[in-house]
Design a protein around this motif. Structure first.
Motif, PDB file in Angstrom:
ATOM      1  N   LYS A  60       0.831  -1.211   0.000  1.00  0.00           N
ATOM      2  CA  LYS A  60       0.000   0.000   0.000  1.00  0.00           C
ATOM      3  C   LYS A  60       0.864   1.258   0.000  1.00  0.00           C
ATOM      4  O   LYS A  60       0.550   2.238  -0.676  1.00  0.00           O
ATOM      5  N   GLU A  61       1.978   1.201   0.735  1.00  0.00           N
ATOM      6  CA  GLU A  61       2.900   2.340   0.762  1.00  0.00           C
ATOM      7  C   GLU A  61       3.525   2.551  -0.605  1.00  0.00           C
ATOM      8  O   GLU A  61       3.671   3.685  -1.069  1.00  0.00           O
ATOM      9  N   ASP A  62       3.906   1.445  -1.269  1.00  0.00           N
ATOM     10  CA  ASP A  62       4.485   1.536  -2.608  1.00  0.00           C
ATOM     11  C   ASP A  62       3.497   2.156  -3.588  1.00  0.00           C
ATOM     12  O   ASP A  62       3.851   2.998  -4.409  1.00  0.00           O
ATOM     13  N   LEU A  63       2.228   1.721  -3.514  1.00  0.00           N
ATOM     14  CA  LEU A  63       1.195   2.264  -4.389  1.00  0.00           C
ATOM     15  C   LEU A  63       0.978   3.748  -4.122  1.00  0.00           C
ATOM     16  O   LEU A  63       0.810   4.542  -5.045  1.00  0.00           O
ATOM     17  N   GLN A 123       3.210   5.841  -2.925  1.00  0.00           N
ATOM     18  CA  GLN A 123       4.377   6.551  -3.438  1.00  0.00           C
ATOM     19  C   GLN A 123       4.306   6.719  -4.956  1.00  0.00           C
ATOM     20  O   GLN A 123       4.599   7.788  -5.491  1.00  0.00           O
ATOM     21  N   LYS A 124       3.905   5.647  -5.640  1.00  0.00           N
ATOM     22  CA  LYS A 124       3.766   5.717  -7.100  1.00  0.00           C
ATOM     23  C   LYS A 124       2.711   6.733  -7.500  1.00  0.00           C
ATOM     24  O   LYS A 124       2.889   7.495  -8.452  1.00  0.00           O
ATOM     25  N   ARG A 125       1.608   6.732  -6.768  1.00  0.00           N
ATOM     26  CA  ARG A 125       0.525   7.673  -7.060  1.00  0.00           C
ATOM     27  C   ARG A 125       0.997   9.111  -6.857  1.00  0.00           C
ATOM     28  O   ARG A 125       0.731   9.984  -7.687  1.00  0.00           O
ATOM     29  N   THR A 126       1.731   9.356  -5.760  1.00  0.00           N
ATOM     30  CA  THR A 126       2.235  10.701  -5.487  1.00  0.00           C
ATOM     31  C   THR A 126       3.195  11.153  -6.583  1.00  0.00           C
ATOM     32  O   THR A 126       3.101  12.279  -7.089  1.00  0.00           O
ATOM     33  N   ARG A 127       4.112  10.283  -6.975  1.00  0.00           N
ATOM     34  CA  ARG A 127       5.063  10.635  -8.040  1.00  0.00           C
ATOM     35  C   ARG A 127       4.331  10.897  -9.349  1.00  0.00           C
ATOM     36  O   ARG A 127       4.678  11.814 -10.098  1.00  0.00           O
TER      37      ARG A 127
END
Length: 197
Positions: A9-12, A14-18
């Motif tokens: 969930k954290e990876d997702l 982070q990807k969404r924020t980027r």
């Protein structure tokens, strides 16, 4: 909640924020030059807090490099095919990039024009890094002979960046296909059959 699910969930997130930051930067570059942009402008457009921005990127220059690299990676993924020679792979990537440029002309006319020194350098630098990474792979080295991959990458990246700026600043006087046909002759690794044909 397991650690794996939490990390996922954290990876997702982070990807969404980027992704939001990249989209915001691209949109802003169609309106104003890179040098006139601030991190606050980017964060406001992306609806992301400044502290979140700095958790992902050191500064706006780092975001610009990441944005250009992300766009290039998309072109490379779309061009990837085991049947393509290294020469044809670069041509396919170039064609995708030129189509993208024709659809986002103001991005380069306004945001990354040659008058914006850092924007021009970022484009050329990222192009040379991506090309150098490919040219050092065993499957690509056959097209270079004894030429140094890094020197070759810088040469072609500089030429490509210059060609792109000429094309955009002169209102795209020829089609993408005409440019690709020229690149077919300029890029290394063109087959003897193709040259005869």
């Amino acid at each position: 909640m397991t650690q794996t699910i939490r990390r996922s969930k954290e990876d997702l997130r982070q990807k969404r924020t980027r992704h939001l930051l990249v989209q915001a930067l691209v949109a802003l570059l169609e309106e104003q030059s890179f040098s006139s942009l601030s991190v606050v402008d980017i964060c406001q457009r992306a609806m992301v807090h400044r502290t979140t921005f700095y958790a992902h990127f050191e500064d706006k220059q780092a975001l610009l490099h990441y944005t250009i690299e992300s766009i290039l990676q998309e072109f490379e993924i779309s061009a990837a095919s085991p049947s393509l020679s290294p020469h044809d792979f670069f041509l396919a990537v170039a064609h995708s990039a030129l189509v993208f440029l024709s659809q986002h002309r103001s991005l380069f006319q306004v945001g990354l024009g040659t008058q914006d020194h850092f924007g021009a350098l970022a484009l050329e630098s990222t192009l040379s890094q991506r090309m150098s990474q490919h040219l050092t792979q065993p499957s690509f080295q056959g097209i270079l002979g004894d030429l140094n991959p890094e020197i070759t990458a810088h040469f072609y990246a500089g030429a490509m960046a210059s060609l792109v700026y000429w094309w955009v600043e002169h209102n795209m006087p020829v089609t993408e296909e005409v440019l690709v046909r020229h690149l077919d002759h300029f890029l290394p690794g063109r087959s003897i059959c193709a040259e005869k044909g």
